[in-house]
Enzyme design. Sequence first.
Site, mmCIF file in Angstrom:
data_model
loop_
_atom_site.group_PDB
_atom_site.id
_atom_site.type_symbol
_atom_site.label_atom_id
_atom_site.label_comp_id
_atom_site.label_asym_id
_atom_site.label_seq_id
_atom_site.Cartn_x
_atom_site.Cartn_y
_atom_site.Cartn_z
ATOM 1 N N TYR A 119 -25.502 86.984 16.273
ATOM 2 C CA TYR A 119 -25.105 88.392 16.419
ATOM 3 C C TYR A 119 -25.696 89.233 15.282
ATOM 4 C CZ TYR A 119 -21.610 86.999 19.941
ATOM 5 O OH TYR A 119 -20.979 86.520 21.057
ATOM 6 N N TYR A 496 -18.299 91.615 25.588
ATOM 7 C CA TYR A 496 -17.050 91.742 24.808
ATOM 8 C C TYR A 496 -17.363 91.958 23.346
ATOM 9 C CZ TYR A 496 -16.786 87.169 22.339
ATOM 10 O OH TYR A 496 -16.983 86.111 21.477
ATOM 11 N N ARG A 497 -18.609 91.729 22.975
ATOM 12 C CA ARG A 497 -19.032 91.730 21.584
ATOM 13 C C ARG A 497 -20.544 91.629 21.640
ATOM 14 N NH1 ARG A 497 -17.726 86.119 18.411
ATOM 15 N NH2 ARG A 497 -18.409 86.644 16.326
#
Lengths: 539, 105
Positions: A119, A496-497
């Site tokens: 991420y 969601y992220r």
Amino acid sequence: MNEFELNRRGLIGAGVLGAAMVGLASCDNKATLAPGVSKADFAGAIKAMRGVVGDEWVFGDADAVTPWKKNYIPDPEGRHLPVGAVAPKTVEEVQEIVRIANKFKQPIWPVSTGKNMGYGMATPATPGQIVLDLKRMNRILEVDPQLGTCLIEPGVTYQQLKDYLDENNIPLWIDVPTVGPIASPVGNTLDRGVGYTPYGDHFMFQCGMEVVLPDGQLMRTGMGSIEGSTAWQAFKWGYGPYVDGLFTQSNFGIVSKMGMWLMPRPPVYKPFMIRHDNMADVPKIIEAMRPLRVSNLVANCNLMMSASYQLAMFKRRNEIVPDGRPLDDDSVRKAAKANGLGMWNTYFALYGTEDTVAAIEPIIRAQLTASGGEVMTAAEMEGNPWFHHHQTLMQGGLNLDEIGLLRWRGAGGGLAWFAPVAAAKGAEAEAQTKLARRILDKHGFDYTAAYAIGWRDLHHIIALLFDKSDPEQEKKADACYRELVTSFGKKGWASYRTGVNSMELVAQQYGQVNRDFNKLLKNAIDPNGVIAPGKSGII
Amino acid sequence: MKILVAGIAGIGLASSVFAAQKLGEYQPQRPPEQVYAKVCGYCHGRNIGPILLGRKLPTDTIKAVARQGRNGMPAFRPTEVTHEELDALAIWISKSPARVEEHGK
């Protein structure tokens, strides 16, 4: 950008490592500064920060910042590289740094342990930011064995917390994401990450925060602002608007302490693995698992792992198919079978006493056998490294097995998680799998994916694996990721992220009214926009 | 042979020499055995990262790779593994004998 390019290339081969370091040491920092920040502002901020934390903990040139630049995500334009880093040890130092950031309009990007793998790790969403590295703030402040609660600082890793509990014989579990040893409960919870015990929805089991606001003030949420309260870590909601959520996936403040609930170690823990033999079994598995999850008969977040994702952890792609060939189902099935795996492998566990586990086990066995699955336990899977991995995770144990994913496809280490949400319905999952495979195939990447089956939702967790040492593959991965986001969005499926490479893109999908509301809050709370601009698309 | 015996004894003693963190206090400086066990050793020697021990790797290389993170390896910042810890770790890794229980490519 050339310095950064040189820098990143320098990470790749052993032969060039020494040369790249020497080269970098002599480079000036010509990195892109944030909009509206002059060289004098940046220099002023760096100097003032040195005055707060000492020279040793401010990193303001290209060479010194190198350890904060590493990430796995596709970033062909080099947009996600920080220009500096500062590492406070106390909350008072954080407050001072925030005041300095405001004075010089220098944006700062807070990270807890900076290990948000796939991420973006410690790297920021937009150019020109100084990483506010909170890893040195690593005190475990309170553990209450009776209530099963703790209060920790952002730099505490899951490893530190588990070691503390073990060394003091406190019979409480932690709940870990897949890279527990080096990641932090605070960072993962604030990004609304998940784990695999019954306490796996990390934000749900968070309780109480201390936050440095963008004006430098210190605020405690929930019961924390009541003098003498003993319930800060016991009662989540406090009084009035519940604000803890505002500090997750956002840039409205810097969380300097966080409370969490810890699960009492159960007398009996029994992990299961359900093997299904066909890629097309997706809807059968989801339909069988949903009632078990909704009723909480199965209380932990399940991981339903594709064979290719499982193989990618411990194998190299060219052990399954020759380089340059698509990863076909037959080859995957053959390799899966040889390693005791099905095409889908669903892991969950029962937690309780001997009596409660014995009562529930026949119900779940009947349900999952009827779905065409083979029900396996430790008795059958002893010694299998994949079963061992999940057996460890589902009791809050630590490992870094998933870093093996980075070696699946060449040596360059490229990974971006794409994690769209769906309702836990078989037909939806089936359609998501089809769409993901079509897009990944088109761009020449593999469907290495899993479904995390929550209480009523699915997180479809797709590991986009590529070789980051190959600039062409990095560009392709970037294009593929964007197409995944936009094509899923058109069907009503959003993440969601997401990683720093796609925060703006995903924010657009959640709608203009929502974006405007976030902007209104941001302008009111952080008028200079110095805290993590670009986080979740909020600037 | 002496070195090998010392190495094995070291493994046996490792947990007792680890620096424990106390409630309300910062993590103390960790000896190299502890950093290896709690950080490096999850991948290196477990078929995730290459084996490091027993290869007499140069300490400068160990330190540079730890800070930069080569290929799929994450970078470890001085806030995570301090300069003092890394200096000691690099010497320890460089001098440590191979462990029979480790495997990997």
